[in-house]
Structure formats: structure tokens, C-alpha cells
Design a protein around this motif. Structure first.
Motif, short mmCIF file in Angstrom:
data_model
loop_
_atom_site.label_atom_id
_atom_site.label_comp_id
_atom_site.label_asym_id
_atom_site.label_seq_id
_atom_site.Cartn_x
_atom_site.Cartn_y
_atom_site.Cartn_z
N MET A 1 0.83 -1.24 -0.04
CA MET A 1 -0.05 -0.06 0.87
C MET A 1 1.21 0.97 0.29
SD MET A 1 -2.96 0.90 2.35
CE MET A 1 -3.66 -1.15 2.68
N GLY A 2 0.47 1.84 -0.64
CA GLY A 2 1.26 3.25 -0.84
C GLY A 2 1.94 3.54 -2.18
N LEU A 3 2.60 2.27 -2.79
CA LEU A 3 3.25 2.14 -3.63
C LEU A 3 3.13 2.66 -5.32
CD1 LEU A 3 5.41 -0.93 -3.54
CD2 LEU A 3 6.04 1.41 -2.27
N HIS A 4 0.84 2.26 -4.84
CA HIS A 4 0.62 3.22 -6.27
C HIS A 4 -0.51 3.15 -5.69
CE1 HIS A 4 3.05 -0.29 -8.25
NE2 HIS A 4 2.97 -1.13 -7.84
N LEU A 113 -15.92 16.02 27.19
CA LEU A 113 -14.88 15.62 26.39
C LEU A 113 -14.37 14.59 27.22
CD1 LEU A 113 -13.49 19.35 26.83
CD2 LEU A 113 -13.42 17.82 24.69
N GLN A 114 -14.66 14.01 29.16
CA GLN A 114 -14.32 12.84 29.05
C GLN A 114 -14.56 11.60 28.79
OE1 GLN A 114 -16.19 13.63 33.01
NE2 GLN A 114 -14.57 15.27 33.87
N HIS A 115 -16.13 11.89 27.69
CA HIS A 115 -16.31 10.68 27.49
C HIS A 115 -16.17 10.73 25.55
CE1 HIS A 115 -19.00 9.48 29.83
NE2 HIS A 115 -19.09 10.26 30.18
N LEU A 116 -15.09 11.47 25.53
CA LEU A 116 -14.29 11.64 23.19
C LEU A 116 -12.96 10.58 24.18
CD1 LEU A 116 -14.87 15.35 22.43
CD2 LEU A 116 -16.56 13.01 22.06
N THR A 117 -13.19 9.39 23.68
CA THR A 117 -12.31 8.64 23.64
C THR A 117 -12.00 7.92 21.71
OG1 THR A 117 -13.16 6.63 23.79
CG2 THR A 117 -12.46 8.14 25.72
N LEU A 118 -10.85 7.80 22.01
CA LEU A 118 -10.35 7.29 20.47
C LEU A 118 -10.36 5.47 20.71
CD1 LEU A 118 -9.49 7.94 17.81
CD2 LEU A 118 -7.47 7.76 18.34
N ALA A 119 -11.44 4.62 20.35
CA ALA A 119 -11.15 3.09 20.76
C ALA A 119 -9.71 2.46 20.45
CB ALA A 119 -12.59 2.72 20.18
N GLU A 120 -9.64 1.45 20.86
CA GLU A 120 -8.36 0.85 21.35
C GLU A 120 -7.74 0.23 19.59
OE1 GLU A 120 -4.56 -0.02 22.13
OE2 GLU A 120 -6.00 0.94 23.84
N ASP A 121 -8.73 -0.49 18.47
CA ASP A 121 -9.20 -1.20 17.68
C ASP A 121 -9.50 -0.72 16.80
OD1 ASP A 121 -11.65 -0.23 18.07
OD2 ASP A 121 -12.81 -2.24 17.75
N THR A 122 -9.93 1.40 17.17
CA THR A 122 -9.32 2.55 16.14
C THR A 122 -8.09 2.59 16.34
OG1 THR A 122 -11.49 3.77 16.35
CG2 THR A 122 -9.88 4.12 14.66
N ARG A 123 -7.77 2.90 17.40
CA ARG A 123 -5.74 2.86 16.88
C ARG A 123 -4.93 1.72 16.59
NH1 ARG A 123 -4.21 6.13 22.70
NH2 ARG A 123 -5.99 7.16 23.23
N ALA A 124 -4.92 1.08 17.77
CA ALA A 124 -4.90 -0.49 16.67
C ALA A 124 -4.30 0.03 14.32
CB ALA A 124 -4.59 -1.44 16.48
N MET A 125 -5.44 -0.23 14.08
CA MET A 125 -5.66 0.13 12.08
C MET A 125 -4.88 1.65 11.56
SD MET A 125 -9.56 1.90 10.33
CE MET A 125 -8.67 2.81 10.68
N LEU A 126 -4.68 2.63 13.21
CA LEU A 126 -4.35 3.92 13.20
C LEU A 126 -2.62 3.68 12.43
CD1 LEU A 126 -5.90 6.83 14.66
CD2 LEU A 126 -6.21 6.60 12.04
N LEU A 239 -13.63 0.87 10.61
CA LEU A 239 -12.50 -0.37 10.66
C LEU A 239 -12.73 -1.26 9.16
CD1 LEU A 239 -13.41 -1.53 14.30
CD2 LEU A 239 -11.46 -0.08 13.92
N ASP A 240 -13.27 -0.83 9.11
CA ASP A 240 -13.54 -1.46 7.37
C ASP A 240 -13.13 -0.86 6.29
OD1 ASP A 240 -15.56 -3.61 8.65
OD2 ASP A 240 -16.90 -1.85 7.27
N LEU A 241 -12.03 0.15 7.02
CA LEU A 241 -11.44 1.38 5.90
C LEU A 241 -10.36 0.24 5.61
CD1 LEU A 241 -10.82 3.73 4.17
CD2 LEU A 241 -9.35 3.89 5.84
N PRO A 242 -9.75 -0.59 6.01
CA PRO A 242 -8.35 -1.64 5.35
C PRO A 242 -8.50 -2.14 4.05
CG PRO A 242 -7.71 -1.32 7.30
CD PRO A 242 -9.25 -0.72 7.09
N ALA A 243 -9.72 -2.92 4.77
CA ALA A 243 -10.39 -3.15 3.12
C ALA A 243 -10.89 -3.12 1.72
CB ALA A 243 -11.27 -4.49 3.79
N VAL A 244 -10.90 -1.38 2.41
CA VAL A 244 -11.54 -0.66 1.32
C VAL A 244 -10.50 -0.39 0.27
CG1 VAL A 244 -12.65 1.59 0.46
CG2 VAL A 244 -13.27 0.05 1.87
N LEU A 245 -9.09 0.00 1.20
CA LEU A 245 -7.91 0.27 0.74
C LEU A 245 -7.35 -0.34 -0.23
CD1 LEU A 245 -6.51 2.41 3.42
CD2 LEU A 245 -7.37 3.20 1.44
N GLN A 246 -7.12 -1.84 0.70
CA GLN A 246 -6.56 -3.60 0.20
C GLN A 246 -7.36 -3.66 -1.61
OE1 GLN A 246 -4.35 -4.74 1.53
NE2 GLN A 246 -3.87 -5.36 -0.02
#
Length: 266
Positions: A1-4, A113-126, A239-246
Motif C-alpha cells: 500500500m502506498g506504492l501505487h 470531553l471526558q467521554h471522547l475517546t479514540l477506541a483501542e481498535d481504531t488506534r490499532a488500525m491507524l 474499521l472496514d477502511l483497510p479492506a477498502v484500501l486493499q
């Protein structure tokens, strides 16, 4: 990914990477033993009935949805305290109560603001995506409000750059802010993908700017109206984004192969 083809992905923030709408609802409705939220604060400290307290909050939510903010005329804090002030007066009547409105606003804002969190699975994807792509956060909105959200969800380490619409001359869907993002990352529009939940700003903006692809996050999987801009891809979870990029990568590679074979045959 990123090459083409794809070299960078732009992400919207609110209701794309973080669930701002849910955080706002929780700020209004949560009850003790958590710190007093707005409805319970209005009831326990100010002796409002539950229906009255809920009506005030519903009116504020409606005002937020229709909000038009011009930072040159009023700061976002004053505007949002005014939403609460108007909602209280519309519901209860009597004299305007700026102090109570300010108390409600700050309670709502702090709790949200206390409830605004970046989910763990989203962090892993990024983290995974950033191994092969440049990532940029592109969010519309008031500078102070959006920077506070970014700080609250601690998403800065996952991006090569962060662009807030309120700090620019124009916001999404104007092509200028997308082209500014491209310049920041040193990429061309045709090498970028925009991911967001808004057809009017994220998708229309990506199309206006000539990006390679737009990906619409449609959690409810509702059908867009006929006049809506048409995204290249639709996903129900970020979390479906990587499949779209693929999928895009495979399509690009297949086209390169076809072009190579065609030129060889000539």
C-alpha cells in the motif's frame, strides 16, 4: 500500500474517529454516582422537574444541530452559553439566567470531553495504516472546540498532520483546505483518500478537490437522498477502511498489469 495510487488518507474527526454525538448525549443524561450531569444537576441543585430539565436539554441539542458560528462576531463559549440561556427561558420563562446557563454549559462540555475517546481498535488500525501511508486529521469547526476534542481523545500521535477548519480561510467542502492538506503532506490530490461521515462536507469536499477516492462512513447504512454527492465507497464502520484500501490497491495493480500487457502487445 502506498506504492501505487494511494499515498495518504485524510480522516474526519467527529462521528468518524470519535463518537461525538454519543458523548454529548451521555453528558446530558448520565446519573450519579458519576459526577452530576446536566439533567440531574438541574433537578437536584435547581429543583427542576425531570420533564423540564429534559426539555431544556432537548432544546439545546436542537440549537447545536442548527448552529452557525462566526468567530469574528462571537466566541464559541458565549454562543453556547446563549443556547442554554435561551433554552432555559423558552422552557421555564421568566428572567434570563446567564449564570445557570453557564453552569450547564461547562458541565456539559467537561463531561462530553471526558467521554471522547479514540477506541483501542481504531488506534490499532491507524498505527497499522501509518506503516505504509501518511495520515492526516481534517476536521471542521471552531478552533478552540476542536483542539480541545483532539487533546481529550489524545489522537495526535497517530497523524502526520492535523488541520482544523476554523484555523483556515475556508473549511470543508472547499477545495482549498484539501489542497492545503496535500501540500502539508507533499502529495497530490489524486494520491489521497478522504474518509468521513458527512456527505455534504467530507464526500462533496473530496470530490470537489479531485481526490482519488472518497469513503463515506454510514453507520446506519441509510440510503442517501438522490441529490447527495456519490461516494466512491461506503462503509458501516471505520474499521472496514483497510479492506477498502486493499481493494483499491488490487484494482490499481490489476490496471497496471493490463496496461503493461497492452503496451507489450503493441
Amino acid at each position: 500500500m502506498g506504492l501505487h495510487g494511494v499515498k495518504a488518507v485524510f480522516f474526519d474527526l467527529d462521528n468518524t474517529l470519535i463518537d461525538t454525538a454519543a458523548a454529548g448525549r451521555r453528558a446530558i443524561e448520565e446519573r450519579p454516582p458519576r459526577p452530576l450531569q446536566v439533567i440531574s444537576a438541574l433537578q437536584s441543585k435547581h429543583h427542576y422537574g425531570e420533564e423540564e430539565a429534559r426539555a431544556v436539554c432537548d432544546k439545546v441539542q436542537a440549537k447545536l444541530l442548527k448552529e452557525c458560528h462566526d468567530p469574528a462576531k462571537m466566541c464559541i463559549t458565549d454562543l453556547r452559553i446563549s443556547h442554554w440561556e435561551e433554552a432555559i427561558q423558552e422552557t421555564i420563562g421568566g428572567e434570563a439566567n446567564r449564570d445557570l446557563a453557564a453552569e450547564c454549559y461547562y458541565l456539559w462540555k467537561t463531561t462530553r470531553l471526558q467521554h471522547l475517546t479514540l477506541a483501542e481498535d481504531t488506534r490499532a488500525m491507524l498505527t497499522e495504516l501509518r506503516k505504509g501511508l501518511r495520515l492526516l486529521l481534517l476536521t471542521n469547526g471552531d478552533r478552540q472546540t476542536q483542539r480541545e476534542k483532539i487533546e481529550a481523545c489524545a489522537c495526535q500521535p497517530f497523524f502526520d498532520a492535523i488541520v482544523v477548519g476554523g484555523e483556515q480561510k475556508e473549511e470543508k467542502p472547499a477545495p482549498s483546505i484539501f489542497h492545503y492538506c496535500c501540500d502539508l503532506l507533499g502529495v497530490q490530490p489524486a494520491e489521497c483518500v478522504m474518509v468521513g461521515d458527512s456527505l455534504d462536507t467530507d464526500i462533496q469536499g473530496g470530490l470537489n478537490a479531485g481526490l482519488k477516492a472518497t469513503v463515506w462512513l454510514n453507520k446506519a447504512m441509510t440510503a442517501p437522498v438522490d441529490t447527495s454527492p456519490v461516494p466512491h465507497y461506503i462503509i458501516s464502520s471505520v474499521l472496514d477502511l483497510p479492506a477498502v484500501l486493499q481493494k483499491m490497491e488490487h484494482s490499481t495493480n490489476a490496471k497496471l498489469e493490463t496496461d503493461h500487457m497492452a503496451s507489450s502487445n503493441e
